[in-house]
Scaffold this motif. Structure first.
Motif, PDB file in Angstrom:
ATOM      1  N   GLY A 103       0.813  -1.196   0.000  1.00 32.65           N
ATOM      2  CA  GLY A 103       0.000   0.000   0.000  1.00 32.65           C
ATOM      3  C   GLY A 103       0.849   1.249   0.000  1.00 32.65           C
ATOM      4  O   GLY A 103       2.085   1.192  -0.062  1.00 32.65           O
ATOM      5  N   LEU A 149      -4.703   0.555   0.878  1.00 27.12           N
ATOM      6  CA  LEU A 149      -4.259  -0.761   0.401  1.00 27.12           C
ATOM      7  C   LEU A 149      -5.156  -1.228  -0.736  1.00 27.12           C
ATOM      8  O   LEU A 149      -6.378  -1.006  -0.691  1.00 27.12           O
ATOM      9  CB  LEU A 149      -4.352  -1.805   1.526  1.00 27.12           C
ATOM     10  CG  LEU A 149      -3.897  -1.430   2.932  1.00 27.12           C
ATOM     11  CD1 LEU A 149      -4.400  -2.450   3.933  1.00 27.12           C
ATOM     12  CD2 LEU A 149      -2.377  -1.381   2.981  1.00 27.12           C
ATOM     13  N   PRO A 150      -4.613  -1.901  -1.737  1.00 31.86           N
ATOM     14  CA  PRO A 150      -5.463  -2.583  -2.719  1.00 31.86           C
ATOM     15  C   PRO A 150      -6.295  -3.654  -2.004  1.00 31.86           C
ATOM     16  O   PRO A 150      -5.906  -4.173  -0.954  1.00 31.86           O
ATOM     17  CB  PRO A 150      -4.461  -3.226  -3.686  1.00 31.86           C
ATOM     18  CG  PRO A 150      -3.181  -2.491  -3.462  1.00 31.86           C
ATOM     19  CD  PRO A 150      -3.183  -2.059  -2.038  1.00 31.86           C
ATOM     20  N   GLY A 151      -7.443  -3.967  -2.562  1.00 31.39           N
ATOM     21  CA  GLY A 151      -8.334  -4.928  -1.931  1.00 31.39           C
ATOM     22  C   GLY A 151      -7.668  -6.250  -1.610  1.00 31.39           C
ATOM     23  O   GLY A 151      -7.957  -6.889  -0.591  1.00 31.39           O
ATOM     24  N   ARG A 152      -6.729  -6.682  -2.475  1.00 33.34           N
ATOM     25  CA  ARG A 152      -6.103  -7.994  -2.281  1.00 33.34           C
ATOM     26  C   ARG A 152      -5.154  -8.030  -1.075  1.00 33.34           C
ATOM     27  O   ARG A 152      -4.747  -9.102  -0.632  1.00 33.34           O
ATOM     28  CB  ARG A 152      -5.344  -8.407  -3.544  1.00 33.34           C
ATOM     29  CG  ARG A 152      -4.149  -7.532  -3.880  1.00 33.34           C
ATOM     30  CD  ARG A 152      -3.510  -7.953  -5.207  1.00 33.34           C
ATOM     31  NE  ARG A 152      -2.323  -7.160  -5.528  1.00 33.34           N
ATOM     32  CZ  ARG A 152      -2.349  -5.966  -6.096  1.00 33.34           C
ATOM     33  NH1 ARG A 152      -3.534  -5.423  -6.421  1.00 33.34           N
ATOM     34  NH2 ARG A 152      -1.221  -5.311  -6.363  1.00 33.34           N
ATOM     35  N   HIS A 153      -4.787  -6.846  -0.551  1.00 36.63           N
ATOM     36  CA  HIS A 153      -3.829  -6.799   0.554  1.00 36.63           C
ATOM     37  C   HIS A 153      -4.474  -6.432   1.898  1.00 36.63           C
ATOM     38  O   HIS A 153      -3.759  -6.222   2.879  1.00 36.63           O
ATOM     39  CB  HIS A 153      -2.730  -5.778   0.251  1.00 36.63           C
ATOM     40  CG  HIS A 153      -1.786  -6.199  -0.826  1.00 36.63           C
ATOM     41  ND1 HIS A 153      -1.293  -7.487  -0.923  1.00 36.63           N
ATOM     42  CD2 HIS A 153      -1.235  -5.493  -1.870  1.00 36.63           C
ATOM     43  CE1 HIS A 153      -0.486  -7.557  -1.975  1.00 36.63           C
ATOM     44  NE2 HIS A 153      -0.437  -6.372  -2.563  1.00 36.63           N
ATOM     45  N   ASP A 175     -14.423   1.608  -4.042  1.00 33.25           N
ATOM     46  CA  ASP A 175     -13.789   2.617  -4.894  1.00 33.25           C
ATOM     47  C   ASP A 175     -14.868   3.533  -5.487  1.00 33.25           C
ATOM     48  O   ASP A 175     -15.894   3.055  -5.996  1.00 33.25           O
ATOM     49  CB  ASP A 175     -13.019   1.952  -6.044  1.00 33.25           C
ATOM     50  CG  ASP A 175     -11.864   1.095  -5.537  1.00 33.25           C
ATOM     51  OD1 ASP A 175     -11.481   1.256  -4.359  1.00 33.25           O
ATOM     52  OD2 ASP A 175     -11.363   0.269  -6.323  1.00 33.25           O
ATOM     53  N   PRO A 182     -15.544  -2.703  -7.032  1.00 33.16           N
ATOM     54  CA  PRO A 182     -14.123  -2.717  -6.657  1.00 33.16           C
ATOM     55  C   PRO A 182     -13.925  -1.968  -5.331  1.00 33.16           C
ATOM     56  O   PRO A 182     -14.589  -0.961  -5.074  1.00 33.16           O
ATOM     57  CB  PRO A 182     -13.444  -1.993  -7.824  1.00 33.16           C
ATOM     58  CG  PRO A 182     -14.405  -2.097  -8.955  1.00 33.16           C
ATOM     59  CD  PRO A 182     -15.776  -2.093  -8.350  1.00 33.16           C
ATOM     60  N   HIS A 191     -11.075  -1.034  -1.789  1.00 34.02           N
ATOM     61  CA  HIS A 191      -9.706  -0.929  -1.278  1.00 34.02           C
ATOM     62  C   HIS A 191      -9.761  -0.955   0.247  1.00 34.02           C
ATOM     63  O   HIS A 191     -10.843  -0.937   0.855  1.00 34.02           O
ATOM     64  CB  HIS A 191      -9.040   0.366  -1.761  1.00 34.02           C
ATOM     65  CG  HIS A 191      -9.751   1.596  -1.296  1.00 34.02           C
ATOM     66  ND1 HIS A 191     -10.802   2.152  -1.995  1.00 34.02           N
ATOM     67  CD2 HIS A 191      -9.578   2.375  -0.199  1.00 34.02           C
ATOM     68  CE1 HIS A 191     -11.253   3.217  -1.359  1.00 34.02           C
ATOM     69  NE2 HIS A 191     -10.518   3.382  -0.254  1.00 34.02           N
TER      70      HIS A 191
END
Length: 636
Positions: free
Chosen positions: A45, A63-67, A103, A125, A127
């Motif tokens: 992030g 942070l991106p959603g995957r993290h 988002d 989407p 975050h």
């Protein structure tokens, strides 16, 4: 003017040439701007710009959603400026979040609310956002210094592994407390050899059902295995079965989840003590010992406070005490004539700390009774002298002709006792103490506590006070025990110091831990106002103990009743759930080093969770305390 598509629907081919050139230039510039950033490899992030509500020493990270699940609460992160930034790196800890946010939409937007309430399956989407507290600036070779500046916006954020986190948090120690919340295996421990920790005293606080008893049992067992001597003042009789492995189903299951097994303290390493004539909650313990209290060890000033004497009664108490000392000297009981060691001891006794050697409660009662008899005489008989006084005495030392003569001589050596009512009231309080039948009992199997045995390394002494019946008796027993342990520890320390100066050899004083359960009953703020001398005794023991490896652990469910002076003696804290906002606020003003994020979580801690704050740790941590593998009597 509106652009009309050609037959193929191609708007781009109809645009003029200059537009094509400008678009190509923009694409090339954009590609250069978003070229691969080697520094970003492994980042999860970036830091965000500050807002009007931002606070000092904290920063928001996106942070991106995957993290999102890569940085749970209390996770450590490394913050690094991108190329072209200020080049600084920081260490931070997640204090709030992670929170998931959609988002380009508000989380409570009509679109998302409508879809969710109508049973739809639309997930836009999203975050993550976390709040990070800055612990310090990373220097060369992993060193950590104080932060002078805030991380710049758009700095890269990296999650630390558990091994790296353990190295920076410095939460390791042979006495394992539990696992840090937010981690799988990051153990939080206490170093038993660090003089900055246990000898500087600890408080275990929390409401009923929060897990204090489990924490105490765990601490006692771990301290015993770390070669410490442990003395536990057990007011409720909860810990008298610690030599047995737990059979409680929930505890066994919780132990298995941590990879631990039920086991008790070795029976040969544990002794249960109880007052003479009082029961214990575990009469089947293999090492059970009755003990009596010594009136001679109790400070006369502390005795006056515990008995709640009025000013007039206290004056007569001290007058009788002075007479008692002279009588013991006259009868060659203490100090013995020609014994230089006893003479030295008699001169050096600090009566604010302990009483006069060889003085028993029954002898003192006879002296007070004799003074009351003289005070009650008509003036003519009182002035007639010693020969006109007929005494009714019970103590064998004073019943003899020599004893009576010595007593009357000392009574008449000063001003004649007067105000018989005050003497009679004092006598009544002393007789109430005597009827407890716990003082100066000496038989083949019963005697005073063997303090040398209490200070044996790897030995646990449980002092069961559950059947004492009165808080007064508990307080006297605790005061007697603390004084005796301190005296014995002083001897061992002085012998070690002397040997060190002369080049000899003597073992260092044992590392000793004294756990005071229900500390608010012994040292409440209300009592301290009336029993200042008793607190001064505890404070003196606490201050000396820091140098002599004598650590106190105060345990209470009512921290609001402890005086602020106690918190001035404490350096380490284990805080379980506290729901009373006034108590939490008072602790917040008293206990330093715990940040707002942890204070806010204090009322909602689950049973077994605690906030641990120790000097050796980089910062306080929320801990899931390990279950006690030994049996607790009152476990739910």
């Amino acid at each position: 003017m509106a652009t009309i598509p050609n037959a193929n629907g191609d708007l781009f081919s109809l645009a003029p040439a200059p537009f094509h050139q400008e678009l190509d230039a923009d694409i090339q510039a954009n590609d250069a701007l978003h070229s691969h950033d080697n520094d970003a490899d492994g980042s999860i992030g970036t830091t965000m710009f500050d807002q009007p509500g931002s606070e000092d020493n904290t920063i928001t990270v996106l942070l991106p959603g995957r993290h999102i699940q890569a940085v749970p609460s209390q996770a450590l992160v490394r913050i690094k400026s991108r190329s072209g930034g200020d080049g600084r790196e920081y260490l931070g800890i997640v204090t709030a979040g992670p929170f998931a946010e959609p988002d380009s939409l508000r989380a409570d937007s009509h679109l998302l609310v409508t879809v969710a309430t109508r049973g739809g399956n639309y997930q836009p989407p999203f975050h993550g956002r976390v709040q990070v507290a800055i612990l310090g600036q990373l220097l060369g070779e992993g060193a950590l210094g104080p932060p002078r500046l805030r991380p710049l916006p758009n700095s890269l954020v990296f999650a630390l592994s558990e091994e790296e986190s353990a190295r920076y948090l410095k939460a390791e120690g042979a006495i394992r407390l539990g696992v840090a919340v937010g981690y799988e295996k990051l153990a939080v421990g206490i170093p038993p050899h660090a003089k900055a920790v246990f000898p500087r005293h600890t408080a275990i606080l929390g409401t009923t059902g929060g897990g204090k008893s489990n924490t105490v049992a765990r601490l006692v067992q771990q301290a015993q295995e770390a070669n410490m001597a442990v003395v536990l003042l057990d007011v409720e009789g909860e810990y008298t079965k610690l030599h047995n492995p737990t059979t409680h189903k929930e505890m066994v299951a919780a132990l298995a989840e941590r990879g631990l097994k039920p086991r008790g303290i070795p029976a040969e390493a544990m002794t249960v003590y109880h007052l003479v004539g009082r029961d214990t909650t575990n009469p089947d313990h293999p090492h059970l010992r009755e003990f009596s209290l010594q009136f001679a060890r109790l400070s006369p000033y502390a005795a006056c406070e515990i008995l709640g004497l009025s000013d007039a009664q206290e004056q007569r108490f001290h007058r009788a005490y002075d007479i008692a000392k002279e009588v013991l000297r006259e009868l060659n009981i203490f100090p013995k004539k020609g014994d230089e060691e006893q003479e030295r001891l008699a001169l050096e006794i600090d009566e604010f700390e302990r009483g006069y050697p060889r003085l028993t409660l029954s002898l003192f009662i006879d002296i007070v009774s004799a003074c009351e008899t003289v005070a009650n005489l008509p003036k003519k008989e009182k002035d007639a002298g010693e020969s006109s006084v007929a005494l009714q005495l019970y103590n064998p030392v004073l019943k003899s002709r020599e004893g009576q003569a010595a007593l009357l001589k000392r009574i008449y050596a000063g001003s004649r006792p007067d105000h018989a009512v005050s003497w009679r009231a004092l006598l009544g309080r002393l007789w109430r103490l005597h009827r407890l039948k716990v003082f100066d009992v000496e038989t083949d199997s019963i005697g005073c506590l063997n303090y040398k045995h209490l200070l044996e390394p790897r030995h646990v002494s449980i002092v069961d006070l559950s059947d004492s019946g009165t808080s007064e008796l508990n307080n006297i027993a605790i005061a007697d025990l603390l004084t005796g342990i301190q005296s014995e520890q002083d001897k061992l320390y002085e012998a070690h110091e002397k040997a060190s100066r002369t080049g000899g050899s003597a073992e260092a004083p044992p590392r000793t831990l004294i756990v005071i359960e229900e500390a608010h009953e012994f040292l409440s703020a209300e009592r301290i106002e009336k029993m200042n001398n008793l607190f001064e005794q505890v404070a003196k023991i606490a201050k000396r103990g820091r140098k002599r490896w004598l650590g106190l652990v105060f345990v209470t469910q009512l921290p609001q009743h402890l005086p602020r002076q106690i918190f001035g003696l404490v350096n380490s804290y284990i805080l379980h759930k506290i729901t009373d906002p006034q108590v939490a606020l008072a602790l917040r003003k008293t206990v330093s080093g715990i940040d707002d994020s942890l204070w806010n979580r204090l009322p909602g801690l689950a049973p077994g969770q605690a906030i641990a704050s120790f000097p050796h740790m980089t910062r306080p941590l929320m801990v899931a305390v390990d279950p006690s593998p030994a049996e607790l009597r009152l476990v739910d």
